[in-house]
Write a protein that holds these residues in place. Sequence first.
Motif, PDB file in Angstrom:
ATOM      1  N   LEU A 169       0.843  -1.199   0.000  1.00  0.00           N
ATOM      2  CA  LEU A 169       0.000   0.000   0.000  1.00  0.00           C
ATOM      3  C   LEU A 169       0.878   1.248   0.000  1.00  0.00           C
ATOM      4  CD1 LEU A 169      -2.689  -1.123   2.596  1.00  0.00           C
ATOM      5  CD2 LEU A 169      -2.763  -1.243   0.111  1.00  0.00           C
ATOM      6  N   PRO A 170       0.382   2.345  -0.596  1.00  0.00           N
ATOM      7  CA  PRO A 170       1.214   3.553  -0.680  1.00  0.00           C
ATOM      8  C   PRO A 170       1.495   4.147   0.701  1.00  0.00           C
ATOM      9  CG  PRO A 170      -1.043   4.033  -1.333  1.00  0.00           C
ATOM     10  CD  PRO A 170      -0.955   2.537  -1.168  1.00  0.00           C
ATOM     11  N   GLY A 171       2.768   4.506   0.926  1.00  0.00           N
ATOM     12  CA  GLY A 171       3.132   5.165   2.185  1.00  0.00           C
ATOM     13  C   GLY A 171       3.365   4.205   3.333  1.00  0.00           C
ATOM     14  N   ILE A 172       3.236   2.894   3.099  1.00  0.00           N
ATOM     15  CA  ILE A 172       3.451   1.924   4.178  1.00  0.00           C
ATOM     16  C   ILE A 172       4.717   1.125   3.918  1.00  0.00           C
ATOM     17  CG2 ILE A 172       2.493  -0.081   5.379  1.00  0.00           C
ATOM     18  CD1 ILE A 172      -0.181   1.076   5.139  1.00  0.00           C
ATOM     19  N   GLY A 173       5.737   1.365   4.729  1.00  0.00           N
ATOM     20  CA  GLY A 173       7.005   0.649   4.602  1.00  0.00           C
ATOM     21  C   GLY A 173       7.022  -0.556   5.523  1.00  0.00           C
ATOM     22  N   PRO A 174       8.157  -1.259   5.589  1.00  0.00           N
ATOM     23  CA  PRO A 174       8.249  -2.459   6.427  1.00  0.00           C
ATOM     24  C   PRO A 174       7.929  -2.190   7.904  1.00  0.00           C
ATOM     25  CG  PRO A 174      10.180  -2.247   5.002  1.00  0.00           C
ATOM     26  CD  PRO A 174       9.394  -1.003   4.834  1.00  0.00           C
ATOM     27  N   ARG A 175       8.431  -1.057   8.439  1.00  0.00           N
ATOM     28  CA  ARG A 175       8.173  -0.761   9.857  1.00  0.00           C
ATOM     29  C   ARG A 175       6.700  -0.485  10.114  1.00  0.00           C
ATOM     30  NH1 ARG A 175      12.029  -1.630  13.760  1.00  0.00           N
ATOM     31  NH2 ARG A 175      10.809  -0.167  14.985  1.00  0.00           N
ATOM     32  N   SER A 176       6.076   0.319   9.249  1.00  0.00           N
ATOM     33  CA  SER A 176       4.659   0.633   9.442  1.00  0.00           C
ATOM     34  C   SER A 176       3.822  -0.634   9.326  1.00  0.00           C
ATOM     35  CB  SER A 176       4.155   1.625   8.398  1.00  0.00           C
ATOM     36  OG  SER A 176       5.061   2.648   8.180  1.00  0.00           O
ATOM     37  N   ALA A 177       4.153  -1.491   8.360  1.00  0.00           N
ATOM     38  CA  ALA A 177       3.372  -2.720   8.167  1.00  0.00           C
ATOM     39  C   ALA A 177       3.446  -3.576   9.429  1.00  0.00           C
ATOM     40  CB  ALA A 177       3.902  -3.488   6.960  1.00  0.00           C
ATOM     41  N   GLN A 178       4.658  -3.674  10.005  1.00  0.00           N
ATOM     42  CA  GLN A 178       4.843  -4.460  11.222  1.00  0.00           C
ATOM     43  C   GLN A 178       4.039  -3.853  12.374  1.00  0.00           C
ATOM     44  OE1 GLN A 178       9.050  -5.371  11.962  1.00  0.00           O
ATOM     45  NE2 GLN A 178       8.670  -5.220  14.144  1.00  0.00           N
ATOM     46  N   ARG A 179       4.112  -2.519  12.487  1.00  0.00           N
ATOM     47  CA  ARG A 179       3.413  -1.821  13.565  1.00  0.00           C
ATOM     48  C   ARG A 179       1.894  -2.026  13.448  1.00  0.00           C
ATOM     49  NH1 ARG A 179       3.363   4.449  14.011  1.00  0.00           N
ATOM     50  NH2 ARG A 179       2.184   4.681  15.943  1.00  0.00           N
ATOM     51  N   ILE A 180       1.379  -1.944  12.218  1.00  0.00           N
ATOM     52  CA  ILE A 180      -0.059  -2.128  12.012  1.00  0.00           C
ATOM     53  C   ILE A 180      -0.461  -3.556  12.379  1.00  0.00           C
ATOM     54  CG2 ILE A 180      -1.833  -2.287  10.216  1.00  0.00           C
ATOM     55  CD1 ILE A 180      -0.417   0.097   8.830  1.00  0.00           C
ATOM     56  N   CYS A 181       0.361  -4.541  11.986  1.00  0.00           N
ATOM     57  CA  CYS A 181       0.045  -5.941  12.310  1.00  0.00           C
ATOM     58  C   CYS A 181      -0.038  -6.160  13.817  1.00  0.00           C
ATOM     59  CB  CYS A 181       1.104  -6.869  11.732  1.00  0.00           C
ATOM     60  SG  CYS A 181       0.790  -7.308  10.023  1.00  0.00           S
ATOM     61  N   TYR A 182       0.968  -5.694  14.545  1.00  0.00           N
ATOM     62  CA  TYR A 182       0.948  -5.873  15.997  1.00  0.00           C
ATOM     63  C   TYR A 182      -0.235  -5.154  16.624  1.00  0.00           C
ATOM     64  CZ  TYR A 182       5.325  -8.382  16.397  1.00  0.00           C
ATOM     65  OH  TYR A 182       6.289  -9.348  16.328  1.00  0.00           O
ATOM     66  N   ASP A 183      -0.521  -3.942  16.130  1.00  0.00           N
ATOM     67  CA  ASP A 183      -1.632  -3.179  16.683  1.00  0.00           C
ATOM     68  C   ASP A 183      -2.947  -3.934  16.474  1.00  0.00           C
ATOM     69  OD1 ASP A 183      -2.393  -0.630  17.929  1.00  0.00           O
ATOM     70  OD2 ASP A 183      -3.538  -0.318  16.096  1.00  0.00           O
ATOM     71  N   LEU A 184      -3.129  -4.478  15.257  1.00  0.00           N
ATOM     72  CA  LEU A 184      -4.360  -5.208  14.946  1.00  0.00           C
ATOM     73  C   LEU A 184      -4.445  -6.499  15.755  1.00  0.00           C
ATOM     74  CD1 LEU A 184      -4.581  -4.823  11.058  1.00  0.00           C
ATOM     75  CD2 LEU A 184      -6.257  -4.016  12.722  1.00  0.00           C
ATOM     76  N   LEU A 185      -3.347  -7.240  15.844  1.00  0.00           N
ATOM     77  CA  LEU A 185      -3.407  -8.574  16.446  1.00  0.00           C
ATOM     78  C   LEU A 185      -3.380  -8.539  17.964  1.00  0.00           C
ATOM     79  CD1 LEU A 185      -1.187 -10.379  13.845  1.00  0.00           C
ATOM     80  CD2 LEU A 185      -3.549 -10.961  14.406  1.00  0.00           C
ATOM     81  N   VAL A 186      -2.784  -7.468  18.541  1.00  0.00           N
ATOM     82  CA  VAL A 186      -2.702  -7.414  19.998  1.00  0.00           C
ATOM     83  C   VAL A 186      -3.810  -6.547  20.584  1.00  0.00           C
ATOM     84  CG1 VAL A 186      -1.264  -6.722  21.949  1.00  0.00           C
ATOM     85  CG2 VAL A 186      -0.230  -7.859  19.984  1.00  0.00           C
ATOM     86  N   ARG A 187      -4.018  -5.366  20.006  1.00  0.00           N
ATOM     87  CA  ARG A 187      -4.929  -4.408  20.642  1.00  0.00           C
ATOM     88  C   ARG A 187      -6.286  -4.243  19.966  1.00  0.00           C
ATOM     89  NH1 ARG A 187       0.029  -2.052  22.039  1.00  0.00           N
ATOM     90  NH2 ARG A 187       0.319  -1.494  19.857  1.00  0.00           N
ATOM     91  N   LYS A 188      -6.343  -4.454  18.640  1.00  0.00           N
ATOM     92  CA  LYS A 188      -7.598  -4.154  17.930  1.00  0.00           C
ATOM     93  C   LYS A 188      -8.085  -5.348  17.127  1.00  0.00           C
ATOM     94  CE  LYS A 188      -6.136   0.684  17.481  1.00  0.00           C
ATOM     95  NZ  LYS A 188      -5.348   1.558  16.584  1.00  0.00           N
ATOM     96  N   ARG A 189      -8.175  -6.501  17.787  1.00  0.00           N
ATOM     97  CA  ARG A 189      -8.538  -7.720  17.049  1.00  0.00           C
ATOM     98  C   ARG A 189      -9.883  -7.619  16.369  1.00  0.00           C
ATOM     99  NH1 ARG A 189      -4.917 -12.061  18.130  1.00  0.00           N
ATOM    100  NH2 ARG A 189      -6.227 -13.515  17.017  1.00  0.00           N
TER     101      ARG A 189
END
Lengths: 199, 199
Positions: B17-37
């Motif tokens: 996706l535009p504007g999403i690098g490796p760090r952002s992708a990782q951060r979004i995954c953890y946020d979704l899987l840990v805090r916003k399931r």
Amino acid sequence: MADVPSMEALEALLRRLPGIGPRSAQRICYDLLVRKRNLLPQLATALERAHAAVRFCERCNNLSEAPLCAVCKGLHRDHSLLCIVESPADLRAIEDTGMFSGDYFVLMGHLSPLDGVGPEALHLDRLSERLAEADLQEVIFATNPTLEGEATAQFLADLVPAGITISRIAHGVPVGGELEYVDRGTLGRALHGRRLLDE
Amino acid sequence: MADVPSMEALEALLRRLPGIGPRSAQRICYDLLVRKRNLLPQLATALERAHAAVRFCERCNNLSEAPLCAVCKGLHRDHSLLCIVESPADLRAIEDTGMFSGDYFVLMGHLSPLDGVGPEALHLDRLSERLAEADLQEVIFATNPTLEGEATAQFLADLVPAGITISRIAHGVPVGGELEYVDRGTLGRALHGRRLLDE
């Protein structure tokens, strides 16, 4: 975009992800709908698969698709060391250094009385079991260098049985940083925590 | 994260996706899987709905859930003006100014001979129909101020029937910008395109 409600709904959900503001959400929507339409169902499937498959390790709370995570299943881990972190992302950051081969315990948060997060939220029953394991020799607190992270480490240190070493990861100037731009608190702790050159 | 393949797969897709690098992708995954399931299935549904519902307006190529988009269905549009843009996102940017009430035509790209994008990709048959409509008095080219955008405008200008005014949106210093930081090309065009103070 009054007549594209499904795009508006997608935009609104994207805005709830970390680091994605209104402009990024809009840009992602247009990119997906105009240029990368085949990514839409692929992403939907990936989200549902992750939702169904990913759970928390029964031993350390790390993310995993099996009852035990890769670290806890690891054959060559040093069970005399237990590193305590706040989140699975912190665990991954430490694993990525390649410089720690002990076990972990993920608290899934930190003490934050103002937000109503007390000790009962930190899986203390399971932590106590881990602290009672026969091999354990040192507990390393790697909670965040914030007020809450420090308070959490202080609180949990009291749970560590006598005879087990308790340590905290070092605070100091970041590698590659310039002293001029380091904040006063960090620089003060770097001075206070200085080490002999031949150590 | 060798044992969390569904999370790795999600991360890999997010990085596209535009504007999403490796760090952002990782951060979004953890946020979704840990805090916003609960966001995971919601996002999946929103992506599938948008995929199924959003199409292109039959008249102007704008994004829409109906055969005609909200702009083309609008009752108070000025059909004597036709604004030509490269993408639905550009159309939205102009609509958001609230300063244009004419019609649009979205090219869905620009001429780019080096990338193999020739005139046949720009929906010229439908554009020709629009240019032949009886009410039309002025065509405004709002393609991007890039080499390709300018070349596209030049090429399409030749298709506009005689008697119809052809214009290009103004190039100049951005509102709120400081001259000192404006690039030479832009400043040159701002000087060249100067207007009398009482206009």
